[in-house]
Structures are given as C-alpha cells and as structure tokens.
Design a protein around this motif. Structure first.
Motif, PDB file in Angstrom:
ATOM      1  N   THR A 162       9.540  35.231   9.720  1.00  0.00           N
ATOM      2  CA  THR A 162      10.000  34.066  10.484  1.00  0.00           C
ATOM      3  C   THR A 162       8.837  33.154  10.836  1.00  0.00           C
ATOM      4  OG1 THR A 162      11.843  35.356  11.405  1.00  0.00           O
ATOM      5  CG2 THR A 162      11.234  33.327  12.550  1.00  0.00           C
ATOM      6  N   ALA A 163       7.728  33.765  11.271  1.00  0.00           N
ATOM      7  CA  ALA A 163       6.540  32.965  11.584  1.00  0.00           C
ATOM      8  C   ALA A 163       6.005  32.275  10.339  1.00  0.00           C
ATOM      9  CB  ALA A 163       5.462  33.854  12.206  1.00  0.00           C
ATOM     10  N   LEU A 164       6.011  33.000   9.187  1.00  0.00           N
ATOM     11  CA  LEU A 164       5.533  32.405   7.938  1.00  0.00           C
ATOM     12  C   LEU A 164       6.442  31.269   7.503  1.00  0.00           C
ATOM     13  CD1 LEU A 164       3.560  32.514   5.567  1.00  0.00           C
ATOM     14  CD2 LEU A 164       5.057  34.198   4.491  1.00  0.00           C
ATOM     15  N   LEU A 165       7.756  31.467   7.658  1.00  0.00           N
ATOM     16  CA  LEU A 165       8.694  30.405   7.301  1.00  0.00           C
ATOM     17  C   LEU A 165       8.493  29.180   8.181  1.00  0.00           C
ATOM     18  CD1 LEU A 165      11.142  29.417   5.703  1.00  0.00           C
ATOM     19  CD2 LEU A 165      12.615  30.533   7.378  1.00  0.00           C
ATOM     20  N   GLY A 166       8.293  29.418   9.485  1.00  0.00           N
ATOM     21  CA  GLY A 166       8.041  28.284  10.380  1.00  0.00           C
ATOM     22  C   GLY A 166       6.776  27.543  10.002  1.00  0.00           C
ATOM     23  N   ARG A 170       6.552  23.686   8.726  1.00  0.00           N
ATOM     24  CA  ARG A 170       5.673  22.677   9.330  1.00  0.00           C
ATOM     25  C   ARG A 170       4.764  22.045   8.283  1.00  0.00           C
ATOM     26  NH1 ARG A 170       5.640  26.698  13.369  1.00  0.00           N
ATOM     27  NH2 ARG A 170       3.713  27.601  12.552  1.00  0.00           N
ATOM     28  N   GLN A 171       4.259  22.867   7.350  1.00  0.00           N
ATOM     29  CA  GLN A 171       3.421  22.319   6.298  1.00  0.00           C
ATOM     30  C   GLN A 171       4.212  21.378   5.396  1.00  0.00           C
ATOM     31  OE1 GLN A 171       1.803  25.771   4.354  1.00  0.00           O
ATOM     32  NE2 GLN A 171       0.238  26.118   5.906  1.00  0.00           N
ATOM     33  N   GLU A 172       5.453  21.771   5.067  1.00  0.00           N
ATOM     34  CA  GLU A 172       6.293  20.904   4.246  1.00  0.00           C
ATOM     35  C   GLU A 172       6.607  19.597   4.965  1.00  0.00           C
ATOM     36  OE1 GLU A 172       7.284  21.130   1.150  1.00  0.00           O
ATOM     37  OE2 GLU A 172       6.201  23.002   0.855  1.00  0.00           O
TER      38      GLU A 172
END
Length: 434
Positions: A162-166, A170-172
């Motif tokens: 979940t943290a990686l997806l967030g 944000r990067q996207e």
C-alpha cells in the motif's frame, strides 16, 4: 516485528489477564473438592500471579510463558486444584508461537507440555489422558500462534504494498504534472513563436523605413498587426484545446457546435478545425511570405485520413522548422515535402542557406534585411527539443542538421496506424506559395 502489530492492542491483553485472574479466583472459591487444599489467600495470590502477566505477552511473550508456567507449577505443587489456571500458560504460548523464533518457540512448547503433564498427574488423570493432553494443548496453541504469525506477515506485506502504491501514485501524479507543463510549453512555443517572429521583423522594418518610405512602413505595421491578431487567435485555440481536449488523443463522437454567440462548453469536444493539420501547411507557407521567405510545399503519395495528433505533430514541426529558417538562416527559399508512404509519414523541411539563384527578394525583405539580421539569435534550443518530444510521443524520429551542399534539413518520420473511420480526404496536388 511485523507480527507484533497484528496482535490485539494492549487494552485487550489487559482485559484477558484480568478476566483470567477473576475467573480463576471465582473457580477456586466456589470449587475446592477433597483431597486438594482449600483455596486460601496464598492460592488467590498465585492465581493473580499466573494470570496478570498475560497483559505483557505482546512485548515479552517468552518471559510471560515462563512466569505463568512457573506460577502454575508452584500452585500445583502446593496441592491446589488445577482450576482455570490451566489455560494461562497455553494463552502465553500462543504469543510465543506467533512472534518468537523457532528455537525459542520449541523451548516454549516443551515448557507448556511439561506443565500440562504435571497438571494431569496432580489431577490424578489416567496416564494416556495425561500424554494426549500434554501433546494436544501445545499443538493447538502452536497452530493458533502460527496462524497469527502468517496473518501478521500478510498484513505487513499489505501495508508495504500500500505504501509502495501510494508512492508510485504520487510519482505518477508528479510525472503527469511535468508532462502537462512540457506539453503546454511546447504548444505555446510552437503556436506563438512564428507570429511573434513576423510581428518583430515587420515592426523593425517599419522603424527602419518610417521616414524613408512611409508606405512600406504602413504596410509592415499592417502585417505586424495581422500577425498579432493571428497570434491571439492561435492562443485562444490553444487555450480551448488545453482546457477541453487532449491533443495527443482522439475523441470519438460528433463535435459539439452551437451558434456563433453561444458560450463554449468546456465539456464539449474541440471542433476539428481548431486542431492544426497537414492541410494547413500551404496556408502557413503563404503566411510566411511577408517575411520574404519563399516556401514551396509538395505532397507526394496518396493522401489519406490520419490521426489528429499525428497531423498536429507534422504541422507543428513544419511550423517550427520554417520559423527557425526565418529567425536564424539567410535562406531566401525553403521547401516542404510531405510524403504519404504505406506505413509512414515522411515530412522534410529544407532551406537553401542563402538567397535563391536568379530570384529577387520582395521589397519588404530588402527593406527589412538589416532588421532580420539583427533579429537573429543563437536560439535557446527549445524548438528542436519540442520537435523531438512531439516525434517521440507518436513513436517517430526527427533528425536535424546541416546539409553537405549547404542549408539545413529537418526530417520527421511518423509511423502510421489505423485510419480514422468515416473520413475521406481528396488527393491534393503539388502546391507552392511565395
């Protein structure tokens, strides 16, 4: 450890510990058959000692198991009936199996099995029951603890993902913002640069000929005013495109059109005429005639409907290349070739690098020669970068460089995908302007 986070919060552990203490004391107070010792003050204290450490099993599972097992052993050796204190070491071992390493969990299983066997012996149970009980209770407690461990690991992995997806989102989002900024900058540069170049050159010509040739000065000012109005019109079109339409995509469905006086609907698709296409290249060439640059436009191959974004890309590259000829070259003539191939669109912009042989420049060019010379600059390089970015968006290539025979060449190659349905463009003959 991640497994610790999956266990119930500390208030729940405290409630379990207090509950076992109260239940053990009530069971001992109301059930004390012979030949066990009566449930006295010492029994109450031992019961509390066995139960209350369970409140700390989240942080210190193995020491809690040792304390509860030791207290229960002392309780049994003093002659008190096993009662509900039997369950405190088992609950403590669940936490050991959930968070401790295998070696320590194995030691905890041995401790629990020993105290359970002692409880069976003190309770005068048959030896087969004692053995089964000493095996079953640790096994069940270990199963529950390992289930908690796996659940905790899955929860930890879920939190990590979940943290990686967030972070990726944000990067996207930041990348999308940067891409949009680059796109807007590219559109502004390609749209306004040509008109501002013409306006700058013509106002310079007007200043240069203001006293010597008032008629030529008035003509130059008129051209500059027209270029300014065209720039405002292009800017308005660009703002509409940026607000309502993705210029790198294609919208399906009919265009939303209303009366001339109607207010534009921001949710409606942009009409096709607001998106520059290949068919506007001859008009672009004619528009540059006022700068003294003669542009010849040729169409080769069988013209056919193309993706609007591909047409816009080709038009903007031609526009920027011709504007660079006006701003930075001494060429009197340029040539634009648009070739429709089977799987590719090939667009080439050539300039001769100097006045064309046997030609005579237009009066405004002669009068404005010094002004055009003064208006030239080394350039920021943004135009070439923008052209290459456009080509890359549509999986094409762009090459630019000086030719051995003189002049400069810009060549754009764009792969062609499926044609847009329901459209037909008649063949366009070779045309020239200037």
């Amino acid at each position: 450890m991640p497994a610790l986070r999956a266990l119930p919060p500390r208030p729940a552990h405290l409630a379990v510990a207090v509950g076992f203490a109260i239940a053990g004391c009530l069971a001992g107070a109301y059930y004390h058959p012979a030949p066990w010792q009566p449930f006295d003050v010492r029994a109450y204290l031992l019961t509390v000692l066995i139960a209350l450490p369970l409140a700390l099993r989240e942080k210190r599972p193995f020491p809690v198991l040792v304390i509860t097992a030791g207290g229960f052993t002392a309780y049994l050796l003093l002659g008190y009936q096993p009662s509900l204190n039997f369950w405190s070491p088992a609950v403590a071992f669940v936490s050991v199996a959930a968070v401790e390493r295998r070696r320590r969990a194995g030691s905890g299983a041995v401790v629990l099995a020993a105290v359970i066997a002692l409880s069976g012996v003190c309770g005068r149970l048959p030896w087969p029951v004692v053995v089964v009980q000493a095996v079953i209770v640790p096994a069940v407690a270990a199963t529950v603890g390992l289930t908690q461990r796996r659940l905790a690991q899955r929860n930890a992995e879920l939190r990590r993902l979940t943290a990686l997806l967030g972070q990726q989102q944000r990067q996207e989002a930041r990348r999308a913002v940067l891409d949009e900024r680059f796109r807007i900058a590219r559109e502004l540069h390609d749209t306004i640069s040509q008109h501002m170049t013409i306006a700058t050159l013509q106002t310079g010509i007007a200043e240069y000929t203001f006293h010597a040739d008032p008629a030529a000065a008035r003509t130059a000012l008129g051209v500059a005013a027209t270029a300014g109005r065209d720039a405002l019109d292009e800017l308005r079109r660009l703002l509409i495109v940026l607000r309502t339409h993705d210029v790198t995509g294609a919208d399906e469905g009919p265009s939303a059109r209303g009366d001339a006086g109607d207010r534009e609907d921001p949710a409606a698709p942009v009409p096709d005429e607001l998106l520059a296409g290949i068919d506007r290249i001859p008009a672009l060439a004619e528009h540059l005639e006022v700068t003294g640059l003669r542009v010849t436009v040729r169409f080769l191959g069988e013209p056919r409907p193309l993706h609007p974004g591909v047409e816009l890309c080709a038009y903007r590259v031609v526009q920027e290349a011709l504007t660079n000829v006006v701003k930075h070259a001494e060429a009197a003539a340029a040539e634009v070739t648009v070739e429709y191939r089977e799987h590719e669109l090939d667009v080439t912009v050539l300039d001769q690098g100097g006045p064309a042989p046997g030609t005579r420049a237009a009066p405004t060019r002669t009068a404005g020669g010094p002004v055009r010379q003064a208006a030239r600059s080394a350039g920021s390089g943004h135009g070439l970068i923008g052209m290459r970015e456009r080509a890359k968006i549509w999986h094409g290539t762009l090459t630019a460089g000086a030719r051995p025979e003189g002049g400069f060449e810009v060549r754009l190659r764009l792969p062609l995908g499926q044609q847009l349905p329901g459209e037909h463009h008649p063949p366009r003959p070779d045309r020239s302007s200037g």
